[in-house]
Scaffold this motif. Structure first.
Motif, PDB file in Angstrom:
ATOM      1  N   LEU A  10       0.739  -1.246   0.177  1.00 22.04           N
ATOM      2  CA  LEU A  10       0.066  -0.121   0.046  1.00 22.04           C
ATOM      3  C   LEU A  10       0.881   0.996  -0.065  1.00 22.04           C
ATOM      4  O   LEU A  10       1.630   1.453   0.819  1.00 22.04           O
ATOM      5  CB  LEU A  10      -0.988  -0.131   1.157  1.00 22.04           C
ATOM      6  N   ALA A  11       0.577   2.220  -1.054  1.00 19.13           N
ATOM      7  CA  ALA A  11       1.418   3.248  -1.154  1.00 19.13           C
ATOM      8  C   ALA A  11       0.671   4.511  -0.135  1.00 19.13           C
ATOM      9  O   ALA A  11       1.264   5.426   0.312  1.00 19.13           O
ATOM     10  CB  ALA A  11       1.737   3.843  -2.303  1.00 19.13           C
ATOM     11  N   ARG A  97      -7.542   0.734  -5.841  1.00 16.13           N
ATOM     12  CA  ARG A  97      -8.427   0.036  -5.759  1.00 16.13           C
ATOM     13  C   ARG A  97      -9.224   0.534  -4.180  1.00 16.13           C
ATOM     14  O   ARG A  97      -8.475   0.800  -3.484  1.00 16.13           O
ATOM     15  CB  ARG A  97      -8.236  -1.664  -5.136  1.00 16.13           C
ATOM     16  N   ASN A  98     -10.454   0.947  -4.613  1.00 13.75           N
ATOM     17  CA  ASN A  98     -11.329   1.169  -3.278  1.00 13.75           C
ATOM     18  C   ASN A  98     -10.621   2.531  -2.886  1.00 13.75           C
ATOM     19  O   ASN A  98     -10.503   2.706  -1.628  1.00 13.75           O
ATOM     20  CB  ASN A  98     -11.467   0.420  -2.353  1.00 13.75           C
ATOM     21  N   GLY A  99      -9.962   3.332  -3.597  1.00  7.01           N
ATOM     22  CA  GLY A  99      -9.383   4.598  -3.388  1.00  7.01           C
ATOM     23  C   GLY A  99      -8.289   4.454  -2.568  1.00  7.01           C
ATOM     24  O   GLY A  99      -7.607   5.554  -2.060  1.00  7.01           O
ATOM     25  N   ASN A 100      -7.386   3.312  -2.644  1.00  2.39           N
ATOM     26  CA  ASN A 100      -6.009   3.148  -2.337  1.00  2.39           C
ATOM     27  C   ASN A 100      -5.096   2.801  -3.472  1.00  2.39           C
ATOM     28  O   ASN A 100      -5.417   2.138  -4.405  1.00  2.39           O
ATOM     29  CB  ASN A 100      -5.994   2.100  -1.132  1.00  2.39           C
ATOM     30  N   VAL A 101      -3.994   3.245  -3.185  1.00  2.00           N
ATOM     31  CA  VAL A 101      -2.943   3.066  -4.324  1.00  2.00           C
ATOM     32  C   VAL A 101      -1.864   1.861  -3.876  1.00  2.00           C
ATOM     33  O   VAL A 101      -1.338   1.995  -3.050  1.00  2.00           O
ATOM     34  CB  VAL A 101      -2.147   4.200  -4.463  1.00  2.00           C
ATOM     35  N   TRP A 102      -1.639   0.659  -4.682  1.00  2.34           N
ATOM     36  CA  TRP A 102      -0.936  -0.265  -4.464  1.00  2.34           C
ATOM     37  C   TRP A 102      -0.049  -0.309  -5.477  1.00  2.34           C
ATOM     38  O   TRP A 102      -0.149  -0.238  -6.480  1.00  2.34           O
ATOM     39  CB  TRP A 102      -1.949  -1.683  -4.339  1.00  2.34           C
TER      40      TRP A 102
END
Ligand code: FES
Length: 592
Positions: A10-11, A97-102
């Motif tokens: 997770l960034a 994904r779902n507002g998160n940057v991976w």
């Protein structure tokens, strides 16, 4: 948290990234820069591929990321550079994904060997040292064999330059040494070889020529080759050689034909012509004889164009050395016939002492006497090569610095003649007679350089010379040797340390690896590589007794006279290694 899989980290949230513009994820292998630009998210290695500066400090404009150290520019999407000297930035998959940057934290290629093969091709094509260094490192990490790397570079050099050159000679010399080099030195050797072989800038590429439609016998091809060499007809000589290769003529017969043609001129191009021919043969031993048609004809242009010593005054007056050689050459069939019954000739060292005499007629006479007594051509070559090494080992310090090269030329030419005569062998009793002219020419070159040993430098460890003031332990001696090479004009100290190491019975292989280290950490000149490799060859032939020690003393004295240098190539190798191994390469700069 809905990670794509375990390889992703997770960034941060997309909102955070949008607000800050960029985030750095400290992955296990290397830091990753995540950038938001005009509605899209990108992830790249945060270390600039040029020298590792943190790209998070760069700027982004119109999809172009600019590093703020040397201003290299990169396409944000692909990581490809607009400035070839900087290399491309590795990129990695990124997902929102779902507002998160991976981001995927592991970099890699589906087929690393193929990837680094292509990168080496690119680095060679554009002569970019850093790209070459990374590609060599990448291929080694992908378990590509040393031979495969040498082959790729050798074929590149043969195709992209109109003739065999210094680069291919260096590549081959270092390729020959690879089996005795530790891992780190092997990497440096491949890098130096590739960089020098890639130096084709401004060179006309090679134009392929075809073999003749007929298949004359080997004797006719050899006769033709000598004729074309003597009248400087390059195309004819190349087609003749290609015909011999197409006919499946053995390497020994090819060597005989080329040495016969190459000795149509005496000590051609101060010995370089024969040295290049020998190196081309050795290169094929390394990369495979199926490449003979691509590689061997590259030596022909220089061979036919070479200037012979017969054109120089020194070989004609006050004694006509060329006439002496020609007269002796005409007697060779009879001399070898007389020696054919004799067996077990082994007076190599005694012959060398006589070759170092100051009377050219006597030198020719002792060679003739040795042949009559049963010495084979390769025996003569071995004695000659030791004589050349002694010229260097006893090179007087009062000589002009440039004269080191004069001594070097005689030695490396003699080594080439020795190696070629070994390859030719004596299977065909009449086949090698013309090739033995190389020994006669080498002996005259050795005679002409006698002034380099007036007065002679003393050989350390002999005549009561003490070495007890030097370190005793093997590693301490080798460390002192590297320290001596680190300072200018430590010629005699380097020689004494080599003598100390060998007389105490320590491993010659470890000493040779140290001498190789001394060359490979420098931006060495062409002759240093030649001297090292020829010295190791001759040491192998002579063994660890007095003669072997003298040969490595010669190598050490020459190298010490030409060290240290700027070591720019070593810096490139080090940067490439650190970039390839991961980690925060430019942490200090990043923290400042
Ligand atoms: S351009 Fe980035 S470190 Fe040189």
């Amino acid at each position: 948290m809905d990670a794509p899989n375990k390889e992703f980290a997770l960034a941060g949230s997309l909102e955070e990234l949008k607000a800050k513009g960029r985030l750095v994820v400290h992955g296990g292998h290397r830091p990753i820069l995540v950038i938001y630009d005009r509605g899209r998210v990108f992830a790249l290695d945060n270390r600039c591929p040029h020298m590792g500066f943190p790209l998070e400090r760069g700027s982004v404009e119109h999809g172009i990321l600019t590093c703020h150290w040397h201003d290299a520019r990169f396409d944000l999407e692909s990581g490809c550079t607009f400035d070839l000297w900087a290399d491309d930035v590795p990129i990695c998959p990124v997902e929102v994904r779902n507002g998160n940057v991976w981001v995927k934290t592991a970099f890699g290629h589906a087929d690393p060997a193929a990837h680094w093969h292509q990168r080496l091709a690119n680095g060679l094509a554009h002569d970019i040292g850093l790209v070459i260094a990374k590609a060599v490192h990448g291929q080694l990490a992908a378990d590509v064999s040393l031979t495969d790397i040498v082959r790729q570079v050798a074929l590149f050099g043969a195709q992209n330059r109109d003739g065999w050159g210094m680069g291919l000679t260096i590549l081959t010399a270092l390729g020959n040494l690879l089996p005795v080099l530790p891992e780190e030195e092997a990497y440096l050797a491949l890098l130096h070889g590739a960089r020098r072989a890639a130096d084709c800038d401004g060179e006309a590429p090679r134009r392929e020529r075809a073999p003749l439609g007929s298949r004359p016998d080997a004797a006719a091809l050899k006769r033709w080759l000598r004729r074309w060499a003597s009248v400087r007809h390059r195309e004819a000589a190349e087609r003749t050689l290609l015909t011999a290769i197409a006919a499946g003529v053995s390497p020994a017969v090819l060597a005989d034909a080329l040495l016969a043609a190459g000795t149509e001129r005496a000590f051609a191009d101060t010995g370089h012509s024969l040295d290049f021919i020998n190196k081309a043969f050795e290169c094929l031993d390394l990369i495979g004889w199926e490449h003979a048609a691509a590689l061997l004809p590259t030596v022909v242009g220089q061979m036919v164009a070479a200037r012979g010593a017969e054109e120089s005054t020194a070989w004609r007056q006050p004694v006509d050395l060329v006439a002496l050689c020609e007269e002796a050459a005409s007697e060779l069939p009879e001399l070898f016939a007389a020696g054919r019954g004799a067996r077990g000739w082994s007076d190599h060292a005694a012959l060398t002492r006589e070759l170092l005499s100051d009377d050219p007629a006597k030198i020719v006479d002792v060679l003739k006497a040795a042949i009559r007594a049963g010495a084979a051509p390769a025996d003569l070559g071995r004695s000659l090569a030791y004589g050349g090494a002694l010229r260097v080992a006893r090179f007087g310090n009062a000589n002009e610095h440039a004269d080191w090269e004069t001594a070097h030329h005689v030695f490396t030419h003699a080594n080439a003649v020795h190696q070629m005569l070994k390859r030719i062998g004596t299977a065909n009793a009449d086949g090698h007679l013309m090739a033995v002219r190389g020994v006669l020419h080498g002996a005259m070159a050795l005679y002409l350089t006698r002034y380099l040993n007036v007065p002679p430098a003393r050989l350390p460890g002999e005549g009561g010379a003490q070495l007890d003031d030097l370190p005793t332990g093997a590693e301490m001696i080798r460390a002192a040797l590297l320290d001596a090479f680190d300072r200018q004009r430590q010629v005699d100290l380097a020689a004494r340390l080599v003598a100390r190491h060998l007389t105490l019975g320590y491993s010659p292989q470890a000493l040779i690896a140290t001498l190789a280290r001394a060359v490979l950490r420098e931006d060495a000149g062409f002759h240093a590589y030649q001297m090292l490799e020829a010295g190791v060859r001759q040491f192998t032939a002579w063994g660890g007794a007095d003669e072997g020690r003298h040969i490595l003393i010669a190598v050490a004295r020459y190298l010490a006279a030409h060290s240290p240098t700027e070591r720019a190539a070593l810096q490139t190798a080090d940067i490439a290694r650190r970039l390839m191994r991961g980690g925060e390469l430019h942490k200090e700069a990043g923290a400042s």
